[in-house]
Design an enzyme around this catalytic site. Structure first.
Site, PDB file in Angstrom:
ATOM      1  N   THR A 195      88.078  39.411 -10.825  1.00 50.53           N
ATOM      2  CA  THR A 195      88.879  38.140 -10.248  1.00 50.53           C
ATOM      3  C   THR A 195      88.343  37.212 -11.112  1.00 50.53           C
ATOM      4  O   THR A 195      87.679  36.986 -11.954  1.00 50.53           O
ATOM      5  CB  THR A 195      87.878  37.872  -9.146  1.00 50.53           C
ATOM      6  OG1 THR A 195      88.541  38.952  -7.983  1.00 50.53           O
ATOM      7  CG2 THR A 195      88.224  36.644  -8.455  1.00 50.53           C
ATOM      8  N   ARG A 223      94.719  43.289   3.615  1.00 48.13           N
ATOM      9  CA  ARG A 223      93.471  42.715   3.812  1.00 48.13           C
ATOM     10  C   ARG A 223      93.639  41.304   2.914  1.00 48.13           C
ATOM     11  O   ARG A 223      93.912  41.414   1.905  1.00 48.13           O
ATOM     12  CB  ARG A 223      92.396  43.734   3.217  1.00 48.13           C
ATOM     13  CG  ARG A 223      91.209  43.157   3.071  1.00 48.13           C
ATOM     14  CD  ARG A 223      90.764  42.526   1.757  1.00 48.13           C
ATOM     15  NE  ARG A 223      89.247  42.294   1.401  1.00 48.13           N
ATOM     16  CZ  ARG A 223      88.987  41.955   0.289  1.00 48.13           C
ATOM     17  NH1 ARG A 223      89.742  41.639  -0.701  1.00 48.13           N
ATOM     18  NH2 ARG A 223      87.607  41.620   0.175  1.00 48.13           N
ATOM     19  N   GLY A 225      91.125  38.600   1.087  1.00 52.02           N
ATOM     20  CA  GLY A 225      89.589  38.352   0.799  1.00 52.02           C
ATOM     21  C   GLY A 225      88.978  36.954   0.784  1.00 52.02           C
ATOM     22  O   GLY A 225      89.675  36.202   1.375  1.00 52.02           O
ATOM     23  N   ASP A 226      88.029  36.733   0.052  1.00 56.80           N
ATOM     24  CA  ASP A 226      87.469  35.428   0.317  1.00 56.80           C
ATOM     25  C   ASP A 226      88.208  34.315  -0.712  1.00 56.80           C
ATOM     26  O   ASP A 226      88.118  33.073  -0.434  1.00 56.80           O
ATOM     27  CB  ASP A 226      86.131  35.470  -0.118  1.00 56.80           C
ATOM     28  CG  ASP A 226      86.054  35.800  -1.639  1.00 56.80           C
ATOM     29  OD1 ASP A 226      86.573  36.790  -1.865  1.00 56.80           O
ATOM     30  OD2 ASP A 226      85.262  35.308  -2.229  1.00 56.80           O
TER      31      ASP A 226
HETATM   32  N1  ASP Z   1      86.117  38.433  -4.186  1.00 55.04           N
HETATM   33  C1  ASP Z   1      87.254  39.163  -4.101  1.00 55.04           C
HETATM   34  C2  ASP Z   1      87.609  39.786  -3.096  1.00 55.04           C
HETATM   35  O1  ASP Z   1      87.010  40.187  -2.175  1.00 55.04           O
HETATM   36  C3  ASP Z   1      87.122  40.423  -5.191  1.00 55.04           C
HETATM   37  C4  ASP Z   1      86.150  40.182  -6.518  1.00 55.04           C
HETATM   38  O2  ASP Z   1      85.959  39.173  -6.816  1.00 55.04           O
HETATM   39  O3  ASP Z   1      86.116  40.904  -7.456  1.00 55.04           O
HETATM   40  O4  ASP Z   1      88.941  39.913  -2.965  1.00 55.04           O
END
Ligand code: ASP
Length: 325
Positions: A195, A223, A225-226
């Site tokens: 990321t 899904r 994510g954050d």
């Molecule tokens: N935070 C990201 C997610 O959960 C993944 C990552 O940072 O590697 O989508």
């Protein structure tokens, strides 16, 4: 400009790095390229060279924008775009595959001066999701658009639309097939990284944060994510800090990580380093929430704690930072 790029290994596991300084007409920019099981032993030497070269290029680019009087918002968007265009990172071109064998991308940007934010989630055809996130912030009345709606909006805004195949990379496909064959769980996140994120404070003392990701290999279709959740993976407020996160998103959402760091500074009077450390190295770590963050405050102090074995990251500023000091 003196940039410092490092790949960090377990020796630094529990350290938070920060440099104190006053921001008077100066600027600072920090980038990350994901946290995870990043150790020299896991990465071929030529890959390390590639990562370092790309991170250096991105930092130099950010420096040129801020030096010329550009805004932190322009700098964070542009630096994240560069990383989205590289197959090295799990964002844009190099995005990982979900359980369906598809790439679904998330991104967010926040302006610490105005408190405005924009995000896109689950998009499959926008070449640069971070630019779409900025368009949502500046050209719509909304904060987050998802899926086909976000793609339609991006096309209406004249942003570059690509076919889903654009995001195919052999490396990520092989990782997907391997994970699937091993019935690997998405929770086995320590193996995955990439990321991207950028935080900055500009010459005018304004903060901004931007984050972009393909999420996690084998994530359930749909899904989110954050990363695009304002306050979880991305946050900026001129009064406290700008934060971009990377790690197991579900933990970052439940703990409202990026905002929590800002809130600890605001309500507890903690420094950026103290707040970041409390959230990443204590709260998240105690829950098994693996990952890290990069953050900057209005004085140019930075914090980059992570509780994984490594996190790609680099920064520059008026203090010629040294991570090993
Ligand atoms: N935070 C990201 C997610 O959960 C993944 C990552 O940072 O590697 O989508």
């Amino acid at each position: 400009m003196k940039a410092t790029i490092s790949l960090f290994f377990s020796f630094f596991l529990f350290l938070t790095f920060s440099v104190s300084s006053q921001n008077s007409g100066n600027y600072t920019l920090v980038i990350h390229g994901g946290a995870g099981n990043i150790a020299k032993a896991n990465l071929p030497a030529d890959k390390i060279v590639e990562f370092e070269a790309k991170l250096t290029e991105v930092l130099k680019h950010g420096d040129s924008i801020l030096k010329a009087g550009g805004t932190s918002l322009d700098a964070v968007e542009s630096c994240v775009r560069m990383m989205e265009n590289s197959p090295l990172f799990n964002a844009g071109k190099g995005a990982v595959f979900n359980a369906d064998g598809k790439n679904e991308l998330d991104a967010a940007i926040m302006d610490g001066k105005t408190g405005l934010a924009g995000a896109v989630a689950g998009v499959k055809t926008i070449r640069n999701p971070i630019t779409a996130a900025r368009a949502v912030m500046e050209k719509s009345n909304h904060v987050m658009l998802s899926g086909i709606g976000a793609e339609t909006f991006a096309a209406e805004q004249g942003l570059e639309i690509v076919s889903p195949e654009y995001f195919f990379t052999q490396l990520r496909w092989d990782a997907y097939l391997k994970a699937k064959a091993n019935a690997d769980s998405m929770d086995n996140m320590d193996k995955k990284h990439g990321t991207v994120g950028c935080v900055a404070v500009d010459k005018y003392g304004n903060l901004a944060a931007a984050t972009s990701t393909g999420g996690m290999t084998l994530k359930k279709y749909g899904r989110v994510g954050d990363t695009p959740v304002i306050g979880a993976g991305t946050y900026a407020d001129n009064n406290t800090c700008a934060v971009s996160a990377t790690g197991h998103g579900e933990f970052f959402i439940r703990n409202v990580v990026a905002y929590d760091i800002a809130a600890i500074m605001k309500y507890k009077g903690s420094t950026l380093a103290e707040a970041a450390n409390e959230v990443v190295m204590i709260k998240l770590k105690n829950q098994g929430g693996i990952g890290g963050i990069i953050a900057v405050d209005k004085n140019g102090n930075i914090a980059m704690p992570f509780n994984t074995s490594g996190m790609f990251r680099g920064s520059f500023g008026f203090d010629s930072l040294c991570f090993y000091c």
